[in-house]
Design a protein around this motif. Structure first.
Motif, PDB file in Angstrom:
ATOM      1  N   LEU A   1       0.835  -1.207   0.000  1.00  0.00           N
ATOM      2  CA  LEU A   1       0.000   0.000   0.000  1.00  0.00           C
ATOM      3  C   LEU A   1       0.868   1.254   0.000  1.00  0.00           C
ATOM      4  O   LEU A   1       0.541   2.245  -0.657  1.00  0.00           O
ATOM      5  N   ASP A   2       1.979   1.196   0.727  1.00  0.00           N
ATOM      6  CA  ASP A   2       2.894   2.342   0.745  1.00  0.00           C
ATOM      7  C   ASP A   2       3.454   2.605  -0.650  1.00  0.00           C
ATOM      8  O   ASP A   2       3.669   3.768  -1.027  1.00  0.00           O
ATOM      9  N   TYR A   3       3.700   1.555  -1.404  1.00  0.00           N
ATOM     10  CA  TYR A   3       4.240   1.709  -2.762  1.00  0.00           C
ATOM     11  C   TYR A   3       3.256   2.477  -3.640  1.00  0.00           C
ATOM     12  O   TYR A   3       3.647   3.359  -4.410  1.00  0.00           O
ATOM     13  N   ILE A   4       1.974   2.140  -3.528  1.00  0.00           N
ATOM     14  CA  ILE A   4       0.954   2.855  -4.304  1.00  0.00           C
ATOM     15  C   ILE A   4       0.944   4.323  -3.897  1.00  0.00           C
ATOM     16  O   ILE A   4       0.925   5.224  -4.741  1.00  0.00           O
ATOM     17  N   ALA A   5       0.958   4.575  -2.584  1.00  0.00           N
ATOM     18  CA  ALA A   5       0.930   5.954  -2.095  1.00  0.00           C
ATOM     19  C   ALA A   5       2.170   6.729  -2.536  1.00  0.00           C
ATOM     20  O   ALA A   5       2.074   7.880  -2.980  1.00  0.00           O
ATOM     21  N   ASN A   6       3.333   6.108  -2.424  1.00  0.00           N
ATOM     22  CA  ASN A   6       4.583   6.792  -2.736  1.00  0.00           C
ATOM     23  C   ASN A   6       4.743   7.061  -4.231  1.00  0.00           C
ATOM     24  O   ASN A   6       5.523   7.941  -4.624  1.00  0.00           O
ATOM     25  N   ASN A   7       4.041   6.306  -5.047  1.00  0.00           N
ATOM     26  CA  ASN A   7       4.145   6.481  -6.502  1.00  0.00           C
ATOM     27  C   ASN A   7       2.905   7.126  -7.114  1.00  0.00           C
ATOM     28  O   ASN A   7       2.721   7.094  -8.325  1.00  0.00           O
ATOM     29  N   GLY A   8       2.067   7.694  -6.245  1.00  0.00           N
ATOM     30  CA  GLY A   8       0.853   8.327  -6.744  1.00  0.00           C
ATOM     31  C   GLY A   8       0.292   9.297  -5.727  1.00  0.00           C
ATOM     32  O   GLY A   8       1.016  10.114  -5.163  1.00  0.00           O
ATOM     33  N   ILE A   9      -0.999   9.183  -5.464  1.00  0.00           N
ATOM     34  CA  ILE A   9      -1.673  10.131  -4.583  1.00  0.00           C
ATOM     35  C   ILE A   9      -2.487   9.380  -3.533  1.00  0.00           C
ATOM     36  O   ILE A   9      -3.108   8.356  -3.814  1.00  0.00           O
ATOM     37  N   ARG A  10      -2.462   9.912  -2.306  1.00  0.00           N
ATOM     38  CA  ARG A  10      -3.272   9.372  -1.206  1.00  0.00           C
ATOM     39  C   ARG A  10      -4.157  10.485  -0.676  1.00  0.00           C
ATOM     40  O   ARG A  10      -3.700  11.595  -0.407  1.00  0.00           O
ATOM     41  N   PHE A  11      -5.450  10.188  -0.532  1.00  0.00           N
ATOM     42  CA  PHE A  11      -6.418  11.142   0.014  1.00  0.00           C
ATOM     43  C   PHE A  11      -6.702  10.772   1.463  1.00  0.00           C
ATOM     44  O   PHE A  11      -6.979   9.617   1.771  1.00  0.00           O
ATOM     45  N   THR A  12      -6.670  11.756   2.345  1.00  0.00           N
ATOM     46  CA  THR A  12      -6.957  11.483   3.754  1.00  0.00           C
ATOM     47  C   THR A  12      -8.423  11.750   4.103  1.00  0.00           C
ATOM     48  O   THR A  12      -8.884  11.320   5.151  1.00  0.00           O
ATOM     49  N   ARG A  13      -9.154  12.457   3.214  1.00  0.00           N
ATOM     50  CA  ARG A  13     -10.536  12.818   3.527  1.00  0.00           C
ATOM     51  C   ARG A  13     -11.489  12.125   2.539  1.00  0.00           C
ATOM     52  O   ARG A  13     -12.342  12.756   1.911  1.00  0.00           O
ATOM     53  N   ALA A  14     -11.314  10.818   2.424  1.00  0.00           N
ATOM     54  CA  ALA A  14     -12.186  10.013   1.569  1.00  0.00           C
ATOM     55  C   ALA A  14     -13.207   9.280   2.439  1.00  0.00           C
ATOM     56  O   ALA A  14     -12.880   8.812   3.540  1.00  0.00           O
ATOM     57  N   TYR A  15     -14.433   9.191   1.937  1.00  0.00           N
ATOM     58  CA  TYR A  15     -15.513   8.555   2.694  1.00  0.00           C
ATOM     59  C   TYR A  15     -16.260   7.551   1.822  1.00  0.00           C
ATOM     60  O   TYR A  15     -16.360   7.703   0.606  1.00  0.00           O
ATOM     61  N   THR A  16     -16.779   6.537   2.476  1.00  0.00           N
ATOM     62  CA  THR A  16     -17.703   5.619   1.824  1.00  0.00           C
ATOM     63  C   THR A  16     -19.072   6.286   1.718  1.00  0.00           C
ATOM     64  O   THR A  16     -19.361   7.242   2.444  1.00  0.00           O
ATOM     65  N   THR A  17     -19.936   5.788   0.840  1.00  0.00           N
ATOM     66  CA  THR A  17     -21.307   6.310   0.796  1.00  0.00           C
ATOM     67  C   THR A  17     -22.135   5.756   1.951  1.00  0.00           C
ATOM     68  O   THR A  17     -23.079   6.398   2.412  1.00  0.00           O
ATOM     69  N   ASN A  18     -21.761   4.548   2.422  1.00  0.00           N
ATOM     70  CA  ASN A  18     -22.472   3.914   3.531  1.00  0.00           C
ATOM     71  C   ASN A  18     -21.524   2.888   4.152  1.00  0.00           C
ATOM     72  O   ASN A  18     -21.070   1.983   3.448  1.00  0.00           O
ATOM     73  N   PRO A  19     -21.197   3.005   5.446  1.00  0.00           N
ATOM     74  CA  PRO A  19     -20.155   2.173   6.043  1.00  0.00           C
ATOM     75  C   PRO A  19     -20.593   0.758   6.401  1.00  0.00           C
ATOM     76  O   PRO A  19     -20.462   0.306   7.550  1.00  0.00           O
ATOM     77  N   VAL A  20     -21.088   0.040   5.411  1.00  0.00           N
ATOM     78  CA  VAL A  20     -21.368  -1.381   5.582  1.00  0.00           C
ATOM     79  C   VAL A  20     -21.285  -2.032   4.196  1.00  0.00           C
ATOM     80  O   VAL A  20     -21.454  -1.364   3.177  1.00  0.00           O
ATOM     81  N   CYS A  21     -21.038  -3.347   4.182  1.00  0.00           N
ATOM     82  CA  CYS A  21     -20.578  -4.036   2.967  1.00  0.00           C
ATOM     83  C   CYS A  21     -21.433  -3.838   1.726  1.00  0.00           C
ATOM     84  O   CYS A  21     -20.994  -3.262   0.730  1.00  0.00           O
ATOM     85  N   SER A  22     -22.647  -4.368   1.728  1.00  0.00           N
ATOM     86  CA  SER A  22     -23.443  -4.419   0.507  1.00  0.00           C
ATOM     87  C   SER A  22     -23.843  -3.044  -0.021  1.00  0.00           C
ATOM     88  O   SER A  22     -23.713  -2.780  -1.225  1.00  0.00           O
ATOM     89  N   PRO A  23     -24.330  -2.121   0.819  1.00  0.00           N
ATOM     90  CA  PRO A  23     -24.646  -0.789   0.293  1.00  0.00           C
ATOM     91  C   PRO A  23     -23.444  -0.093  -0.342  1.00  0.00           C
ATOM     92  O   PRO A  23     -23.569   0.567  -1.380  1.00  0.00           O
ATOM     93  N   ALA A  24     -22.266  -0.239   0.265  1.00  0.00           N
ATOM     94  CA  ALA A  24     -21.071   0.389  -0.304  1.00  0.00           C
ATOM     95  C   ALA A  24     -20.746  -0.210  -1.670  1.00  0.00           C
ATOM     96  O   ALA A  24     -20.322   0.498  -2.597  1.00  0.00           O
ATOM     97  N   ARG A  25     -20.946  -1.499  -1.835  1.00  0.00           N
ATOM     98  CA  ARG A  25     -20.667  -2.165  -3.108  1.00  0.00           C
ATOM     99  C   ARG A  25     -21.721  -1.816  -4.159  1.00  0.00           C
ATOM    100  O   ARG A  25     -21.437  -1.780  -5.362  1.00  0.00           O
ATOM    101  N   LEU A  26     -22.915  -1.576  -3.701  1.00  0.00           N
ATOM    102  CA  LEU A  26     -23.966  -1.088  -4.585  1.00  0.00           C
ATOM    103  C   LEU A  26     -23.545   0.236  -5.232  1.00  0.00           C
ATOM    104  O   LEU A  26     -23.708   0.451  -6.441  1.00  0.00           O
TER     105      LEU A  26
END
Length: 481
Positions: free
Chosen positions: A67-92
């Motif tokens: 995961l650090d490799y992805i961050a170090n070679n691109g961009i990481r957002f600290t203020r990202a949110y799910t639309t709904n913090p549970v499995c199926s709705p988020a995947r929807l």
């Protein structure tokens, strides 16, 4: 006027021929350079990972080199949110680019949680024509999906036209994905690699109090999950229990105690499942620390699986034609407010990792700590943008491409998030307006700058009266009715 001799005429003729040839040679490559090839796009979507569960995010109790490799070679957002913090709705949301509440279950109730999400009847033609898969097929992409689904029948990968290459959710999944990555492809491809861990942490509290029929059934079918969890909970060889808790276990979080004036809705969520109630009331400090330790180890299990994908991309020489996006469906409370699991609007549950890398296209080592990102609303328009097609589902979703590229663009001021116990609006200054609705209407104004661990609320603070009214209005007019 000078007379043109035959010698001079031949010279001019040769000069003109060479000029035309050189002009053609100079203009043709310019056309090739300006035409950007469509990248392969790989979306790595993991289950139950909070935004702070990466060593690149400053967490010293685990190591996540992939995961650090992805961050170090691109961009990481600290203020990202799910639309709904549970499995199926988020995947929807991942598949449709819409809030889960856009959909209703068979009884006409808006989607707020897992059970209802799995009971969505056949989706409308409008939805079917504006899914992520529908747009990417128009853009001539091959579609692959492997791993966890947890989606209603009309929105499964198979129903949407993905090639489902693996039913496995862990080791076998990533090796099959790696095999596809290494293959020769005539067209660009879009691949979802849906990895289950660190979700296995759910079973620590569950197996202590699986008293309901539903929970008992979950536990009965969880052999691999429990085996993986037990390995994650194991004290390192040669380390005493005293030394383990002194040197190896993460400490209790700074917001270990329940929030002051904890909402009735949160208590209701905890009491609805016996194992959650048991964890809050009977887990010792060391139980919670062990829970946190196992959560970190399961995250490292997932990181090793992501490394398999990165190795396949690198060894096949495809880093410069592959866009990698990484995120999760939701986080885990991990002992904050004496809670485990998800479904709350606290940061541990709703704030998720979101990173992207594409070597040569996305500047490296960017950390965006300002802009509000919704992985459910923004993924679809972003992927479509890179695929060369205008993808549209919810008008509030935005392509992240300009942010990936480090451009200074006007961005959203607020962001909406749903849950089964209420909804909230977060603003760019760190204020959160929460409206709970399962135990009567309850309002809260939280302040992540003054109280980043959400230990209390500022609802009745006169210094924030105008902010409260402003966010109430935004909640109704811009995000939720």
């Amino acid at each position: 006027m000078k007379k043109i001799t035959k010698v001079r005429y031949k010279f001019l003729l040769v000069f003109l021929v060479l000029f035309v040839r050189n002009s053609s040679c100079q203009t043709e490559p310019k056309q090739i350079v300006t035409k950007e090839a469509k990248p392969n796009i790989i979306y790595v979507f993991v289950d139950q990972l909070s935004a702070n569960m990466m060593s690149c995010a400053g967490n010293n109790y685990l190591k996540t080199p992939a995961l650090d490799y992805i961050a170090n070679n691109g961009i990481r957002f600290t203020r990202a949110y799910t639309t709904n913090p549970v499995c199926s709705p988020a995947r929807l949301s991942m598949m449709t680019g819409r809030f889960p509440s856009y959909f209703n279950d068979a009884n006409g109730n808006e989607i707020r949680e897992n059970v209802g999400s799995m009971k969505i009847p056949q989706v409308s033609k409008e939805v079917a024509n504006t899914t992520l898969a529908s747009y990417l097929k128009q853009a001539n992409y091959e579609l692959y999906f492997g791993g966890k689904e947890h989606l209603p029948e009309s929105l499964t990968p198979k129903a949407l036209g993905f090639n489902k290459f693996s039913e496995d959710e862990r080791g076998e999944l990533v090796y099959k994905a790696a095999g596809i990555i290494k293959e020769k492809h005539d067209k660009p491809f879009f691949m979802v690699v849906s990895i289950i861990n660190p979700h296995d942490i759910c079973y620590m509290a569950l197996r202590q109090e699986a008293t309901s029929e539903k929970d008992a059934k979950l536990l009965k079918n969880a052999n691999i999950e429990l085996e993986t969890l037990d390995a994650a909970m194991k004290i390192p060889e040669g380390v005493s229990e005293e030394e383990f808790y002194k040197r190896y276990c993460p400490p209790l979080p700074k917001n270990y105690e329940p929030q002051i004036d904890e909402p009735r809705a949160v208590k209701s969520l905890i009491n609805a499942r016996p194992f959650r109630k048991n964890a809050r009331e009977h887990f010792t400090d060391n139980d919670w620390r062990l829970h946190r330790y196992a959560y970190h180890r399961l995250t490292e299990v997932m990181d090793k699986e992501v490394q398999v994908l990165l190795d396949a991309i690198q060894k096949s020489g495809q880093e410069e034609n592959t866009l990698i996006i990484f995120s999760s469906d939701h986080g885990d409370m991990s002992a904050s407010h004496r809670m485990e699991h998800k479904s709350t609007l606290y940061e541990e549950s709703a704030n998720i990792p979101f990173m992207a890398m594409w070597k040569g296209h996305i500047p490296a080592s960017q950390v965006n700590e300002v802009d509000l990102i919704s992985n459910g609303l923004d993924l679809l328009p972003t992927v479509c943008d890179y695929a060369g097609i205008n993808g549209f589902s919810d008008s509030r979703g935005k392509s992240l491409k300009p942010l990936f590229e480090g451009r200074n663009v006007e961005w959203r001021e607020t962001l909406g998030v749903e849950s089964e116990i209420g909804k909230m609006v977060v603003d760019k200054n760190g204020l959160k307006y929460v409206r709970y609705d399962v135990e009567g209407l309850e309002e809260q104004l939280l302040n992540l700058k003054d109280d980043p661990y959400e230990t209390t609320h500022f609802t009745n603070d006169l210094n924030f009266k105008e902010d409260l009214e402003r966010l109430r209005n935004i909640y109704i007019t811009e995000w939720f009715k």
